[in-house]
Design an enzyme around this catalytic site. Structure first.
Site, short mmCIF file in Angstrom:
data_model
loop_
_atom_site.label_atom_id
_atom_site.label_comp_id
_atom_site.label_asym_id
_atom_site.label_seq_id
_atom_site.Cartn_x
_atom_site.Cartn_y
_atom_site.Cartn_z
N ASP A 30 -9.16 -4.92 -17.95
CA ASP A 30 -9.96 -4.81 -16.57
C ASP A 30 -11.23 -5.62 -16.78
O ASP A 30 -11.93 -5.68 -17.63
CB ASP A 30 -10.22 -3.40 -16.25
CG ASP A 30 -9.97 -3.28 -14.62
OD1 ASP A 30 -9.37 -2.61 -14.16
OD2 ASP A 30 -11.28 -3.63 -13.96
N THR A 86 -3.68 -4.94 -4.39
CA THR A 86 -3.53 -6.01 -3.36
C THR A 86 -3.88 -5.31 -2.04
O THR A 86 -3.03 -4.90 -1.12
CB THR A 86 -1.85 -6.43 -3.29
OG1 THR A 86 -1.21 -5.09 -3.15
CG2 THR A 86 -1.50 -7.03 -4.38
N LEU A 153 5.75 5.12 -8.48
CA LEU A 153 5.31 6.38 -8.86
C LEU A 153 4.29 6.84 -7.64
O LEU A 153 3.54 6.05 -6.93
CB LEU A 153 4.24 6.30 -9.99
CG LEU A 153 3.19 5.24 -10.30
CD1 LEU A 153 1.84 5.72 -9.54
CD2 LEU A 153 2.87 5.15 -11.71
N GLU A 155 1.13 9.36 -6.63
CA GLU A 155 -0.30 9.87 -6.99
C GLU A 155 0.02 11.39 -7.09
O GLU A 155 0.61 12.14 -6.30
CB GLU A 155 -1.27 9.90 -5.89
CG GLU A 155 -1.82 8.16 -5.92
CD GLU A 155 -3.22 8.09 -5.08
OE1 GLU A 155 -3.85 8.99 -4.90
OE2 GLU A 155 -3.12 6.76 -4.70
N ASN A 210 9.27 2.25 0.75
CA ASN A 210 8.11 2.83 1.17
C ASN A 210 8.08 3.00 2.75
O ASN A 210 8.04 3.87 3.25
CB ASN A 210 6.85 2.21 0.91
CG ASN A 210 6.35 2.57 -0.59
OD1 ASN A 210 7.09 3.70 -1.02
ND2 ASN A 210 5.02 2.22 -0.86
N PHE A 251 11.02 14.47 1.79
CA PHE A 251 10.22 13.65 3.02
C PHE A 251 10.77 14.18 4.35
O PHE A 251 10.61 13.31 4.98
CB PHE A 251 10.34 12.31 2.46
CG PHE A 251 9.14 11.80 1.54
CD1 PHE A 251 9.50 12.11 0.27
CD2 PHE A 251 8.24 11.08 1.83
CE1 PHE A 251 8.68 11.95 -0.83
CE2 PHE A 251 7.39 10.67 0.82
CZ PHE A 251 7.58 11.32 -0.44
N GLY A 259 -0.56 9.22 5.11
CA GLY A 259 -1.54 8.40 4.64
C GLY A 259 -1.79 7.99 3.24
O GLY A 259 -0.57 7.81 2.52
N CYS A 262 -0.76 3.72 -0.01
CA CYS A 262 0.61 2.97 0.03
C CYS A 262 1.26 2.82 1.41
O CYS A 262 1.57 1.80 1.96
CB CYS A 262 1.56 3.64 -1.04
SG CYS A 262 0.83 3.59 -2.57
#
Ligand code: UGA
Length: 435
Positions: A30, A86, A153, A155, A210, A251, A259, A262
């Site tokens: 990084d 991004t 993945l 969070e 997504n 889902f 929210g 992503c």
């Protein structure tokens, strides 16, 4: 195998740690030197179940190291992952400057064949662009391949999702790169579905997945509103729908809107990508608008139940966009809080992990409380906006005695009307009859 992972944010760090756990020798890179110093000291800058243990174990066993220098970090790596951010631009499109800058820097340091793998969520066509940038900036004639390997993945369950994925998607036209990627994921080979395809399909799979999940959430949210109007129960409706194996039960939990870092970003980017190609994804465009509207609707609900908001004190539990994270990016809770503040409400807030992040945004405009009971003191209503496990076991009797009015507005349906009624609350939830 020697692997480098550029970008030690959420995706990069989890990828680096888990690949080291698969037995590879991984350097996480990084440009943020402070972050690298922290990581070298064994401190993890994000809150993610199980990650710290994996990082420490692999550091101790010399499979995971950190570097603030890209040139040094990628030396000798057969595979170089790009996992940088991004962020969205004003118009919803993804800002690729970090990806492009990293591609250029890789090219300047590449001395032997390597597979460059894009893990960041990038618009269709970026893989090819990365290939062009690298080819144009090589210092010597070196062979390389570019692969798109989107990450799925979540969070809060990132380690589990990485090590037990539903599928691994590999986009490349090179047979040599495909073989190397199979080796990267050798630990998953026996139990995981692999999708081998071209760069563009791999890039689109990520956005389409997504956007589809965001659509599912938005769909059940609208059905919840309809349930309220017709006297149905959204839980039973979702259960009945989800038992159809073509639909599936996941889902379909109603809430205050999706929210996080992503879904909002990726739905907007997909709409943008389509328009850039002269197409429209009208369903996704509608989902984006419906999700915005959802937060307003939640405020209307609160106003309807709690009464005029000017000067009213409200207890507000849950700030993170979902439980088990301190992430408040695009959190519906914060959008609702912002509107409540605009209408003159005073807010006593609590969250098990996200108070610091919230303070960075709202400063002292909110009253930050040590626990839900402190938040409830003297409030005219209690609102639950994130389904933390600790909120499922609140002492309702104690809360009732602390609140000025016994009103509970549950935007995650973590209680049932029956159990709350016993304590004399007036209870409002989503998609079922209020009491
Ligand atoms: C999401 C995807 O689930 C991951 O597969 C993907 O890798 C990730 O985005 C990404 O692109 O990096 P994440 O944003 O961590 O993961 O969170 P989710 O658990 O998917 O939840 C997203 C939002 O939907 C949250 O606000 C959550 O509260 C909401 N949600 C989810 C609901 O309101 N109801 C549901 O039934 C499920």
């Amino acid at each position: 195998m020697k692997i480098a992972v550029i970008g030690s944010g959420y995706v990069g760090l989890v990828t680096a740690a888990c690949l080291a756990d698969f037995g590879h020798f991984v350097t996480a890179i990084d440009k943020d030197q402070e972050k690298i110093a922290l990581l070298k000291a064994g401190k993890i800058p994000i809150y993610e179940m199980g990650l710290e243990e994996i990082v420490h174990r692999n550091m101790e066993e010399n499979r995971l190291s950190f570097s603030g220098n890209l040139g040094e970090g990628i030396k000798g790596a057969q595979v170089i992952f790009i996992g940088v951010g991004t962020p969205p631009r004003e118009d919803g499109s993804a800002d690729l400057q970090h990806v492009e800058a990293v591609a250029k820097e890789i090219a300047q340091h590449l001395t032997e064949y390597a597979v460059i793998v894009n893990k960041s969520t990038v618009p269709v066509g970026t893989g090819r662009r990365v290939r062009e940038i690298i080819a144009a900036n090589l210092q010597a004639p070196v062979e390389f391949d570019v692969v798109s390997n989107p990450e799925f993945l979540r969070e809060g369950t990132a380690v589990m999702d990485f090590t037990h994925p539903d599928r691994v998607v590999i986009g490349t036209e090179s047979e040599r790169a495909r073989k190397i990627m199979e080796e990267v994921y050798h630990a998953l080979r026996d139990e995981t579905a692999f999708v081998f395809t071209n760069l563009e399909s791999a890039e689109l799979i990520k956005y389409a997945s997504n956007a589809f999940l965001a659509t599912k959430v938005t769909f059940i949210n609208e059905i919840a509103d309809l349930c309220e109007a017709v006297g149905a129960d959204v839980h039973v409706v979702a259960e009945g729908m989800g038992l159809d194996s073509r639909i599936g039960p996941k889902f379909l939990r109603t809430g205050p809107g999706y929210g996080g870092s992503c879904f909002p970003k990726d739905t907007r980017a997909l709409a943008r990508i389509a328009r850039d190609y002269g197409e429209r994804v009208t369903i996704v465009e509608t989902v984006i608008a419906a999700n915005e509207n959802r937060k307003k609707r939640m405020v209307e609900k609160i106003r309807r139940i709690a009464g005029p908001l000017a000067g009213k004190t409200l207890a507000f539990l849950g700030l993170a966009f979902k439980p088990n994270t301190d992430d408040v990016r695009e959190s519906p809770a914060l959008a609702i809080i912002s509107q409540l503040l605009d209408e003159g409400a005073e807010l006593r807030v609590h969250d098990p992990a996200a108070m610091e992040e919230t303070r960075k945004i709202f400063g002292e405009r909110l009253c930050y409380c040590n626990d839900p009971y402190e938040a409830a003191q003297g409030a005219g209503a209690l609102i639950i906006a994130t389904e933390w496990d600790s909120y499922r076991r609140l002492d309702l009797g104690r809360l009732r005695s602390l609140l000025q009015s016994p009103v509970l507005i549950d935007l995650r349906n973590i209680y049932t009307p029956e159990e709350v009624r016993k304590f004399g609350f007036s209870y409002e939830s989503l998609g079922r009859k209020s009491i």
